[in-house]
Write a protein that holds these residues in place. Structure first.
Motif: not given
Length: 186
Positions: A51, A57, A72-73, A78
């Motif tokens: 992350r 993202k 992926s955030w 997240w």
């Protein structure tokens, strides 16, 4: 090329410690916390979603089963999604007393102290120039709901899972705190 891009610094030829372990020694590597290095240095190395620090993202070289890019955030987003799933975080969505402010990282209320740029102001003052270093006080979130607790919990889960595996592993945690905003839980 954009300033700070991999191409500008010719970083694709460099490998991380984990990259060497994965590529040359058949390790499994996972990284939790805040990633502050070019995405190319994580692509193909870490088996989990790495992350970036920001809420956006990011793509780290992984693909979904249908061939589309797997994003992926960012760490901030997240953490916010994780908080939304915690029932005990709900009471921190409301101010307790006059002057409580919204933490721009978690988006939950906190009680500012005199170092805070919004100290002494009415509840939830929106100012365009409030940045993370301007925020100081006591988080309304309970113990166990800080980003440190969330990241440590993820890493402990990974450690327990990886320890049961057949391959040697490398596990890294880069905690967000201590980092602005300085708003710890009680």
């Amino acid at each position: 090329n954009l300033p700070g891009s991999d191409a500008e610094y010719k970083l694709p030829s460099l490998r991380t410690y984990d990259g060497i372990l994965v590529e040359d020694h058949d390790y499994v590597a996972e990284y939790y916390g805040k990633w502050h290095t070019p995405n190319s240095m994580a692509a193909g190395v870490y088996s989990n979603d790495v992350r970036r620090g920001a809420g956006a993202k990011s793509w780290f070289g992984k693909y979904n089963d249908d061939g589309t890019k797997h994003y992926s955030w960012g760490m901030t987003e997240w953490y916010r999604m994780w908080l939304e799933d915690q029932d005990s975080a709900l009471d921190a969505k409301q101010p307790y007393e006059g002057g409580d402010q919204i933490n721009t990282y978690s988006r939950y209320f906190y009680d500012p102290d005199p170092l805070d740029s919004r100290y002494g102001m009415e509840t939830n003052v929106v100012m365009d120039n409030v940045r993370q270093p301007d925020q100081h006080g006591m988080n309304r979130l309970q113990d166990g709901l800080s980003s440190t607790a969330q990241q440590a919990g993820e890493t402990i889960d990974a450690l327990e899972r990886l320890a049961k595996g057949e391959k040697p592993f490398s596990l890294h945690l880069s905690l967000h705190s201590p980092h602005a905003p300085m708003i710890p839980t009680k």
